[in-house]
Scaffold this motif. Structure first.
Motif, PDB file in Angstrom:
ATOM      1  N   GLY A  55       3.488   4.649  -8.147  1.00 48.62           N
ATOM      2  CA  GLY A  55       3.936   3.331  -8.579  1.00 48.62           C
ATOM      3  C   GLY A  55       5.440   3.160  -8.665  1.00 48.62           C
ATOM      4  N   PHE A  56       6.213   4.170  -8.305  1.00 49.25           N
ATOM      5  CA  PHE A  56       7.667   4.062  -8.383  1.00 49.25           C
ATOM      6  C   PHE A  56       8.251   3.241  -7.242  1.00 49.25           C
ATOM      7  CE2 PHE A  56       7.150   7.421 -11.390  1.00 49.25           C
ATOM      8  CZ  PHE A  56       8.217   7.273 -12.258  1.00 49.25           C
ATOM      9  N   ALA A  57       7.524   3.122  -6.157  1.00 45.47           N
ATOM     10  CA  ALA A  57       7.977   2.329  -5.015  1.00 45.47           C
ATOM     11  C   ALA A  57       6.796   1.553  -4.470  1.00 45.47           C
ATOM     12  CB  ALA A  57       8.566   3.233  -3.932  1.00 45.47           C
ATOM     13  N   SER A  58       7.101   0.436  -3.871  1.00 40.11           N
ATOM     14  CA  SER A  58       6.056  -0.311  -3.180  1.00 40.11           C
ATOM     15  C   SER A  58       6.511  -0.516  -1.742  1.00 40.11           C
ATOM     16  CB  SER A  58       5.781  -1.642  -3.884  1.00 40.11           C
ATOM     17  OG  SER A  58       6.956  -2.413  -3.951  1.00 40.11           O
ATOM     18  N   VAL A  59       5.558  -0.840  -0.895  1.00 40.73           N
ATOM     19  CA  VAL A  59       5.826  -0.981   0.533  1.00 40.73           C
ATOM     20  C   VAL A  59       5.131  -2.228   1.044  1.00 40.73           C
ATOM     21  CG1 VAL A  59       3.883   0.454   1.259  1.00 40.73           C
ATOM     22  CG2 VAL A  59       5.881   0.259   2.741  1.00 40.73           C
ATOM     23  N   ARG A  60       5.776  -2.857   2.007  1.00 39.55           N
ATOM     24  CA  ARG A  60       5.148  -3.983   2.683  1.00 39.55           C
ATOM     25  C   ARG A  60       5.404  -3.840   4.173  1.00 39.55           C
ATOM     26  NH1 ARG A  60       9.100  -7.575   4.099  1.00 39.55           N
ATOM     27  NH2 ARG A  60      10.996  -7.487   2.857  1.00 39.55           N
ATOM     28  N   ALA A  61       4.465  -4.335   4.929  1.00 42.59           N
ATOM     29  CA  ALA A  61       4.589  -4.275   6.382  1.00 42.59           C
ATOM     30  C   ALA A  61       5.358  -5.496   6.863  1.00 42.59           C
ATOM     31  CB  ALA A  61       3.215  -4.237   7.021  1.00 42.59           C
ATOM     32  N   GLU A  62       6.242  -5.240   7.803  1.00 36.98           N
ATOM     33  CA  GLU A  62       6.972  -6.314   8.488  1.00 36.98           C
ATOM     34  C   GLU A  62       6.928  -5.974   9.970  1.00 36.98           C
ATOM     35  OE1 GLU A  62      11.488  -7.130   8.342  1.00 36.98           O
ATOM     36  OE2 GLU A  62      10.632  -8.215   6.625  1.00 36.98           O
TER      37      GLU A  62
END
Length: 117
Positions: A55-62
């Protein structure tokens, strides 16, 4: 995984430091970490996964890129836990501030004495 297990690793701490200034692609993070630590791309990916899963980082696709950003919630939890220990270093910081102020007064006094001569 406990927050300090996540933060105890220097590679993961550095990734979070890189993300403090804003979103970054997995490619730019990998390039920076490989240059600093000399580890492989799969190793960097593993560290990114640990940061995501904890939970320290989140990611999203682009498109085909993956964009990472810091999730501040777990860091706030660490900060809350550390609060109970702050008095240990606040006393030292207050003492340091006093000494710095004393040094400034002494330098000012010395400068004024030199000007008066």
């Amino acid at each position: 995984m406990h927050a300090f297990d996540v933060l105890g690793d220097p590679v993961r701490r550095r990734i979070l430091e890189l993300l403090v200034d804003g979103e970054q692609t997995s490619g730019s993070l990998t390039t920076a970490i490989q240059a600093e630590f000399g580890i492989s791309q799969p190793a960097v990916s593993q560290h990114l996964r640990v940061l995501r899963d904890s939970g320290f980082a989140s990611v999203r696709a682009e498109g085909v890129r993956r964009i990472y950003l810091v999730n501040p919630a777990p860091l706030r939890e660490v900060d809350v836990w550390l609060e109970q220990f702050r008095h240990f270093w606040n006393q030292h910081l207050d003492a340091l501030a006093t000494e710095l102020a004393r040094g400034k007064r002494e330098r000012r006094k010395t400068t004024e004495e030199k000007r008066a001569k």
